[in-house]
Structure formats: structure tokens, C-alpha cells
Design an enzyme around this catalytic site. Structure first.
Site, PDB file in Angstrom:
ATOM      1  NE  ARG A 166      -3.864  -2.242   0.522  1.00  0.00           N
ATOM      2  CZ  ARG A 166      -3.754  -3.483   0.054  1.00  0.00           C
ATOM      3  NH1 ARG A 166      -2.769  -3.789  -0.779  1.00  0.00           N
ATOM      4  NH2 ARG A 166      -4.630  -4.407   0.381  1.00  0.00           N
ATOM      5  CB  SER A 239      -8.673  -1.914   4.111  1.00  0.00           C
ATOM      6  OG  SER A 239      -9.098  -3.127   3.561  1.00  0.00           O
ATOM      7  CD  GLU A 335      -5.457   0.541   2.722  1.00  0.00           C
ATOM      8  OE1 GLU A 335      -5.242  -0.512   3.337  1.00  0.00           O
ATOM      9  OE2 GLU A 335      -6.208   0.611   1.741  1.00  0.00           O
TER      10      GLU A 335
END
Ligand code: NAP
Length: 340
Positions: A166, A239, A335
Site C-alpha cells: 500500500r 480497508s 490507509e
């Protein structure tokens, strides 16, 4: 050439959390030319610039000053065919999922596990999107990005993007580059990746022997729809936390207290611990507080039940983080990117 700039634009339909905030100004750009026009206008006027793709990985926590640029460029094509692979290119504003479907129609392998991820193609490299054991970097070839410092268009190969879990150079240097178009190298035949338990079970149940990316994509869509809220119905940013990585030593200590803790060995010898499980164990799954909450079917997803502010989401996230740290000694990292 004129560029339409709206003032005091409502951002609710520009972010998947469905948060209502205003952009001081907003321009939708459909080409490199329009992007340059928007950036020049902002430079001349001293406006700060925020670039948005699908807005599926942001928390807008206040009005956005200056100019919001929404990437809406479209177009996709096959650049090159060879015996084993096909190189495709598409513009940053393309919807990710539509692009996945287009490659499946071309009978290509590579994107099936990444079906139904919200957002645009241009945003995909920023956080090296991933699901069910596949990451964008696995199929990535190169991209063109506008360097806002020099005004030049620069090509990035996989190495230059410096992808990680990520992560990428674009996430580390926010605001520096605007991704214009992306090239992906897909396979004409090959194998499928179904090592994630729910996907493995679903694939086994089909009884099929021959790898078929379209079937895998359909199963991924089915699994995702069963657990993840559709942003059109319930605002969310996917997420909300990354999965924390721990050393073997840390994992042993955690296992003595929590024998059931899900953990996955990573190539670097560390273990990934499922953030959703940590949040669930901390008692947050399905909890609703006012306009915000934790999704009842997947604790890793924070949701806007309607009318939430960015700060409501952030303060819920902060409390979850605190609880998980207190209970497990693990630090959750958010995130989505915070804006405003
Ligand atoms: P799941 O299958 O219930 O698994 C829970 C967690 O365990 C996931 O976070 C996954 O990590 C990890 N995991 C499961 N099987 C694994 C394996 N064989 N090897 C390594 N790690 C494994 O996961 P889920 O929450 O429903 O999500 C399914 C997939 O979609 C995951 O890959 C997830 O990352 C992805 N997803 C991404 C977003 C997003 O916004 N970025 C949103 C929803 C789902 P990983 O997350 O590292 O894969």
C-alpha cells in the site's frame, strides 16, 4: 481553450465516504491539456491544488481550499501483443473495475483478483492496490506522470515507482506527481492465484480444472459483495487500516496470549497480522456511534451512516487505534489519506 471551474462545489459525490464538504473551486479535467490549464491557473492565482481520482481512499476533514482537480480522462487500448502477453494502456480517469472487466473480455490474465476495487486507474499505483494475494505491482509495466515541479511528463517503470505494501513514491511525495496514464502487462494464458482461504474454497466448489480468470473475477466479486459495503449505499473508504507487520519474536509473544491470532508469513520473514481481527477482538465490529461506525460484516471498514463529518470518522479511528494498541501493543496505521 476554456476550463469549467465551479466555486464552492459540494464534494459529497467526489468521495466514497460520502462526506459533505466544500471545495473552494473544482475542475474536472479530461486530458493532459486540461490538467495543465488547471495547474497553470492555480499557479497564477496562488491556489493550493488537491488532485482526486475516485476519492475512494480519502477522508475529507474540512473544506478544501484552492482548486480540487478531479481526474476524468478516459481511453484504453492495446499497445502490444506478443506470444505470451499483452501490453495495455489506459488513462488515469478510467474506472478501475471497468478496466478490469475490459481485460477480462480480452481474455487476459492478471487483474481478476483485483475486481470490484473502487476508484480510478490513476489512483491505483499511488497505494499499489491489492487484494487476495495480488498487487498492482505484479502486473505493472510503467506510467506517465506530470511532475508539478518541472512541468515535464516523466515515465516511471516499476522500479522507479518504488512499490511496497500500500505504498509507492507517489504516496511518499504527495502533490509532486499527477499520474496521467498507466501501462499494464497482462498474460494471455497461465495460472490463477487462489491461495486466500475464501477464494480457494469458492474456486474448489466450482469443480473447474482449467484456470479461468473470468470465473475467479466473478468469485472475487461475490466474496467482496458479501462482506464489503457498496459505497453507493453506505459510505466507506475500503480497508481503513493497514495490516501491521510483526517479527517472529513479537508473534510468539502475541500467540501465548492469543493462540487464535491470524498471521501470515511474509517474504521478509516478518508476519502480517490481520488488522480486521484485532479490531474485532477489541469489540468494535458492528459498533455504531452517531453517524459513523464499524461495518458489521468486516471490522476493517469504517462507514458513514449518513451525514458524518470527516472528523467523526477520524475520531472513531483514533479510538479504535488506541484500543488495539492498549490490548495488543500494535500500532495501526491508517490507509486513506486525510484531506482538508
Ligand atoms: P480475509 O480474506 O478475510 O483475510 C483477512 C486478512 O488476512 C486480510 O487482511 C489479508 O491480508 C490476510 N490474509 C488472508 N489470507 C491470506 C493469505 N493466504 N496470505 C496472506 N495474507 C492473508 O480478507 P478481507 O478483509 O475479506 O479482504 C480480502 C482481500 O481484499 C485482502 O487481500 C484485502 O487486503 C483486500 N481488500 C482491500 C481493501 C482496500 O481498501 N485496500 C478493502 C477490502 C479488501 P491482506 O489485506 O494483506 O491481503
Amino acid at each position: 481553450m476554456m476550463l469549467a471551474v465551479r466555486e464552492q462545489a459540494d464534494l459529497r459525490t467526489y468521495n466514497s465516504l460520502g462526506i459533505t464538504e466544500k471545495a473552494e473551486r473544482l475542475a474536472e479535467v479530461g486530458s493532459d491539456k486540461e490538467l495543465r490549464l488547471a495547474l497553470d491557473m492555480a499557479r497564477r492565482n496562488g491556489w493550493p491544488v488537491t488532485v482526486l481520482g475516485g476519492g475512494s481512499n480519502v477522508v475529507i476533514a474540512g473544506p478544501l481550499r484552492g482548486l480540487v482537480v478531479a481526474m476524468r480522462s478516459r481511453g484504453r487500448k492495446v499497445l502490444q501483443r506478443s506470444a505470451g502477453s499483452v501490453l495495455i494502456e489506459a488513462e488515469a480517469g478510467e474506472s478501475w473495475h471497468d478496466l478490469v472487466n475490459w481485460t477480462l473480455d480480452l481474455e487476459l490474465f492478471g487483474l481478476e483478483n483485483l475486481s470490484l476495487i473502487p476508484g480510478t486507474l490513476g489512483a491505483a499505483p499511488v497505494q499499489n492496490i491489492g487484494a487476495y494475494g495480488v498487487e498492482l505491482q505484479d502486473v505493472f509495466h510503467s506510467l506517465d506522470a506530470l511532475d508539478r515541479d518541472s512541468g515535464e511528463i516523466r515515465q516511471f517503470d516499476r522500479k522507479a515507482c518504488d512499490f511496497a505494501y500500500r505504498e509507492s513514491v507517489f504516496k511518499r511525495l504527495p502533490g509532486r506527481y499527477v499520474i496521467l496514464r498507466v501501462r499494464l502487462q497482462l498474460r494471455r494464458q497461465g495460472s490463477i492465484r487462489v491461495d486466500y482461504a475464501p477464494l480457494d474454497r469458492a474456486w474448489e466448489a466450482t469443480g473447474l480444472q482449467r484456470p479461468d480468470p473470468r470465473v475467479v473475477a466473478a468469485l472475487v466479486c461475490q466474496i467482496r459483495r458479501s462482506k464489503l459495503p457498496d459505497p453507493a449505499q453506505l459510505g466507506n473508504a475500503g480497508s481503513f487500516f493497514k495490516n501491521p507487520l510483526v517479527t517472529a519474536h513479537q508473534l510468539d509473544a502475541l500467540k501465548t496470549l492469543y493462540p487464535g491470532i491470524p498471521h501470515y508469513l511474509q517474504p521478509d520473514g516478518r508476519y502480517k497480522v490481520a488488522a480486521g481481527w484485532l479490531i474485532e477482538q477489541s469489540g468494535w465490529k458492528g459498533v455504531r456511534e452517531g453517524n459513523v461506525g464499524v461495518h458489521a460484516l468486516q471490522a476493517l471498514v469504517l462507514v458513514n451512516h449518513g451525514g458524518a463529518r470527516g472528523d467523526d470518522i477520524l475520531s472513531l479511528a483514533a479510538r479504535i487505534k488506541e484500543d488495539v494498541q492498549h490490548r495488543f501493543g500494535l500500532l495501526l496505521e491508517m490507509e486513506p489519506q486525510r484531506l482538508g
